[in-house]
Design an enzyme around this catalytic site. Structure first.
Site, PDB file in Angstrom:
ATOM      1  N   ALA A   1       0.771  -1.248   0.000  1.00 29.48           N
ATOM      2  CA  ALA A   1       0.000   0.000   0.000  1.00 29.48           C
ATOM      3  C   ALA A   1       0.802   1.298   0.000  1.00 29.48           C
ATOM      4  O   ALA A   1       0.253   2.335  -0.355  1.00 29.48           O
ATOM      5  CB  ALA A   1      -0.965   0.007   1.182  1.00 29.48           C
ATOM      6  N   ALA A   2       2.073   1.290   0.425  1.00 32.17           N
ATOM      7  CA  ALA A   2       2.796   2.568   0.548  1.00 32.17           C
ATOM      8  C   ALA A   2       3.171   3.115  -0.828  1.00 32.17           C
ATOM      9  O   ALA A   2       3.495   2.327  -1.713  1.00 32.17           O
ATOM     10  CB  ALA A   2       4.056   2.385   1.378  1.00 32.17           C
TER      11      ALA A   2
ATOM     12  N   GLU B   1       1.811  -2.493   4.389  1.00 30.59           N
ATOM     13  CA  GLU B   1       3.080  -2.232   3.696  1.00 30.59           C
ATOM     14  C   GLU B   1       4.180  -2.956   4.463  1.00 30.59           C
ATOM     15  O   GLU B   1       4.430  -2.651   5.632  1.00 30.59           O
ATOM     16  CB  GLU B   1       3.354  -0.726   3.641  1.00 30.59           C
ATOM     17  CG  GLU B   1       4.756  -0.354   3.241  1.00 30.59           C
ATOM     18  CD  GLU B   1       5.212  -0.909   1.890  1.00 30.59           C
ATOM     19  OE1 GLU B   1       4.469  -0.796   0.902  1.00 30.59           O
ATOM     20  OE2 GLU B   1       6.333  -1.465   1.827  1.00 30.59           O
TER      21      GLU B   1
ATOM     22  N   ASP C   1      -1.037  -4.189  -5.648  1.00 29.40           N
ATOM     23  CA  ASP C   1      -0.338  -3.241  -6.523  1.00 29.40           C
ATOM     24  C   ASP C   1       1.142  -3.556  -6.319  1.00 29.40           C
ATOM     25  O   ASP C   1       1.818  -2.967  -5.476  1.00 29.40           O
ATOM     26  CB  ASP C   1      -0.680  -1.802  -6.110  1.00 29.40           C
ATOM     27  CG  ASP C   1      -0.089  -0.786  -7.057  1.00 29.40           C
ATOM     28  OD1 ASP C   1      -0.016  -1.062  -8.261  1.00 29.40           O
ATOM     29  OD2 ASP C   1       0.305   0.298  -6.587  1.00 29.40           O
TER      30      ASP C   1
ATOM     31  N   CYS D   1       3.211  -1.127 -12.495  1.00 28.57           N
ATOM     32  CA  CYS D   1       3.486   0.041 -13.337  1.00 28.57           C
ATOM     33  C   CYS D   1       4.650  -0.282 -14.257  1.00 28.57           C
ATOM     34  O   CYS D   1       5.541   0.536 -14.461  1.00 28.57           O
ATOM     35  CB  CYS D   1       3.759   1.279 -12.486  1.00 28.57           C
ATOM     36  SG  CYS D   1       5.196   1.146 -11.427  1.00 28.57           S
TER      37      CYS D   1
HETATM   38  N1  SAM Z   1      -0.075   0.997  -3.933  1.00 30.31           N
HETATM   39  C1  SAM Z   1       0.912   2.029  -3.676  1.00 30.31           C
HETATM   40  C2  SAM Z   1       0.314   3.379  -4.023  1.00 30.31           C
HETATM   41  O1  SAM Z   1      -0.605   3.445  -4.842  1.00 30.31           O
HETATM   42  O2  SAM Z   1       0.755   4.388  -3.437  1.00 30.31           O
HETATM   43  C3  SAM Z   1       2.218   1.734  -4.410  1.00 30.31           C
HETATM   44  C4  SAM Z   1       2.772   0.393  -4.096  1.00 30.31           C
HETATM   45  S1  SAM Z   1       4.357   0.055  -4.782  1.00 30.31           S
HETATM   46  C5  SAM Z   1       4.005  -0.209  -6.457  1.00 30.31           C
HETATM   47  C6  SAM Z   1       4.683  -1.567  -4.187  1.00 30.31           C
HETATM   48  C7  SAM Z   1       4.949  -1.677  -2.706  1.00 30.31           C
HETATM   49  O3  SAM Z   1       5.196  -3.055  -2.388  1.00 30.31           O
HETATM   50  C8  SAM Z   1       6.155  -0.908  -2.223  1.00 30.31           C
HETATM   51  O4  SAM Z   1       5.776  -0.001  -1.223  1.00 30.31           O
HETATM   52  C9  SAM Z   1       7.087  -1.969  -1.663  1.00 30.31           C
HETATM   53  O5  SAM Z   1       7.774  -1.554  -0.497  1.00 30.31           O
HETATM   54  C10 SAM Z   1       6.154  -3.110  -1.345  1.00 30.31           C
HETATM   55  N2  SAM Z   1       6.837  -4.423  -1.311  1.00 30.31           N
HETATM   56  C11 SAM Z   1       8.137  -4.692  -1.529  1.00 30.31           C
HETATM   57  N3  SAM Z   1       8.382  -6.007  -1.361  1.00 30.31           N
HETATM   58  C12 SAM Z   1       7.233  -6.582  -1.040  1.00 30.31           C
HETATM   59  C13 SAM Z   1       6.852  -7.916  -0.730  1.00 30.31           C
HETATM   60  N4  SAM Z   1       7.715  -8.916  -0.754  1.00 30.31           N
HETATM   61  N5  SAM Z   1       5.575  -8.130  -0.387  1.00 30.31           N
HETATM   62  C14 SAM Z   1       4.677  -7.128  -0.379  1.00 30.31           C
HETATM   63  N6  SAM Z   1       4.987  -5.852  -0.690  1.00 30.31           N
HETATM   64  C15 SAM Z   1       6.234  -5.581  -1.006  1.00 30.31           C
END
Ligand code: SAM
Length: 446
Positions: free
Chosen positions: A101-102, A124, A169, A222
């Site tokens: 979510a971050a 997150e 996402d 993305c």
């Molecule tokens: N949904 C967010 C927004 O709209 O602001 C953007 C999300 S970004 C594309 C993907 C996120 O997945 C990042 O914040 C990252 O830290 C997290 N991430 C990294 N490794 C991950 C894992 N193994 N499992 C889940 N999330 C992960």
């Protein structure tokens, strides 16, 4: 890209030489859309990918410092990124999980569509990024969110079947970020694409458990790489025959390409957005889990009751702020050393890395309860007894407040007062002797 796009490749290359698209999303939890359009000093053009989303001219920089941004009136979000939540289509009253979510663009978009009814659980895994997520949830005035930092597998196992809709996402190779953030291109390699694809499959596998029978799972990235898009969905469908692709309410952009995955015709129900389509780049697939049913059985969360003096001090605070001991929303309870306003229908929270559930209302200190910034951000000016109402034309007072300085208030004002800009709460302070002592959090000050 040449192989993928064929005759369209020159158009794609040409796009890469242009400035990236920029957009904002109006936060309807804080303000009405026509009122925002009337007050916002920059021309806005509607985006085709999501409600309340508007293209900004590239030259409109520095908007993050605007008092309207501090007040949570809008969120800067790349236009095609907003398409995933359009496909998710959350409905008021539902339980939604945003698993990756971050920094919170999609969480806050979901929260606005829920209109305060139901629950958005924003998770997150990276701790430092979870704190940014928390800050954005707070700025946008969301009342019905849980923010956690938990491994997807653990979270989804514990909350199996709990959610009506789940959004993944996924972390990806970010090819759609290259125009906006040229450093992202430096991190690209074909090995990175493959590593991302493996991780995405693992996250999606965890996410599937959290969806109730008959519920919806949306997967987005993305990036343009088929390995992280069509191929991830093909592999997922092979292992999860109880899920199938379906069309969603977003038909902009173009269809995904079956041949880029395992050849399944249904892959064309997923959507792709390239820069030629009006956004930096996104892939979105919407899947439905077979069956029908209510969310799985779970243990309900029961907040610790406020005891004796704590209850008395909290009641006194609410009377001072709102004019009544009963808070204007939620149920007041204790969580660790804080008073929170919990939304209804929470599951047991322990062991899931929860940073916030509902709205932190106050911190329990010796003999008193100190109100939290988040409480004011989630409140409407008309719910508070004392509000210093400022407007964009009050440039000096707004700048002073955002820099942490004191403001003048009527001599008669005592205790805590909200500070608002254009009818949206921006923060608060404590009044005495005609002065408002600034309580705008240090980390947010200009
Ligand atoms: N949904 C967010 C927004 O709209 O602001 C953007 C999300 S970004 C594309 C993907 C996120 O997945 C990042 O914040 C990252 O830290 C997290 N991430 C990294 N490794 C991950 C894992 N193994 N499992 C889940 N999330 C992960």
């Amino acid at each position: 890209m040449r192989q993928m796009l064929d005759g369209e490749y020159p158009a794609f290359l040409n796009c890469m030489k242009q400035q990236p698209y920029r957009a904002l999303r109006i936060n309807t939890l804080k303000c009405e859309e026509p009122a925002f359009q009337a007050m916002f000093p920059v021309p806005l053009t509607p985006s085709p990918f999501a409600a309340h989303s508007y293209y900004l001219p590239y030259e409109a920089q520095g908007l993050g410092n605007s008092p309207l941004h501090h007040a949570g009136a809008f969120y800067l979000q790349e236009p095609s990124a907003a398409s995933a939540v359009t496909m998710l289509d959350p409905q008021p009253g539902e339980r939604i999980l945003d698993l990756c979510a971050a920094p919170g663009g999609k969480t806050t978009q979901i929260a606005a569509l829920l209109q305060g009814e139901g629950l958005v659980w924003a998770n997150e895994v990276v701790g430092s990024r979870a704190r940014t997520l928390l800050s954005n949830v707070e700025r946008m005035g969301v009342r019905n969110a849980v923010v956690s930092s938990c491994h997807p597998q653990k979270l989804c196992e514990r909350l199996a079947g709990f959610f009506d809709r789940v959004l993944v996402d996924a972390p990806c190779s970010g090819e759609g970020m290259f125009r906006k953030n040229p450093e992202a291109a430096q991190e690209w390699s074909s090995a990175h694409v493959e590593a991302c694809a493996q991780r995405q499959q693992m996250i999606l596998q965890s996410a599937a458990q959290a969806v109730r029978p008959g519920g919806v799972l949306v997967y987005s990235t993305c990036t343009y790489a088929p390995q992280e898009n069509e191929q991830v969905i093909s592999a997922f469908l092979q292992h999860h025959p109880d899920f199938s692709l379906e069309p969603g309410p977003m038909q902009n952009g173009r269809t995904a390409v079956p041949a880029w995955g395992g050849g399944e015709e249904a892959l064309s129900l997923a959507r792709r957005i390239f820069p030629m389509d009006g956004g930096e780049g996104h892939f979105v697939a919407r899947l439905r889990r077979q069956g029908e049913g209510e969310a799985a059985g779970y243990t309900a969360f029961v907040p610790d009751a406020l005891r004796g003096d704590e209850k008395k001090q909290t009641d006194e605070l609410f009377v001072q702020l709102f004019g009544a001991a009963a808070p204007p929303w939620g149920e007041a309870g204790r969580f660790q050393n804080a008073v929170l306003l919990f939304p209804h229908g929470l599951p047991e929270l322990t062991g899931l890395g929860v940073l916030r559930a509902g709205v932190p209302a106050g911190e329990l200190k010796k003999g008193r309860v100190e109100p939290e910034h988040a409480l004011f951000m989630a409140a409407k000016p008309e719910q508070l007894r004392q509000v210093l109402a400022l407007y964009l034309s009050d440039t000096d007072a707004l700048q002073a407040f955002l820099h942490g300085e004191e403001l003048s208030v009527p001599e008669s004002w005592k205790g805590y007062a909200g500070v608002a800009v254009q009818g949206m709460i921006l923060g608060f302070g404590k009044c005495s002797g005609g002065r408002l002592k600034n309580r705008y959090p240090k980390g947010l000050r200009l």
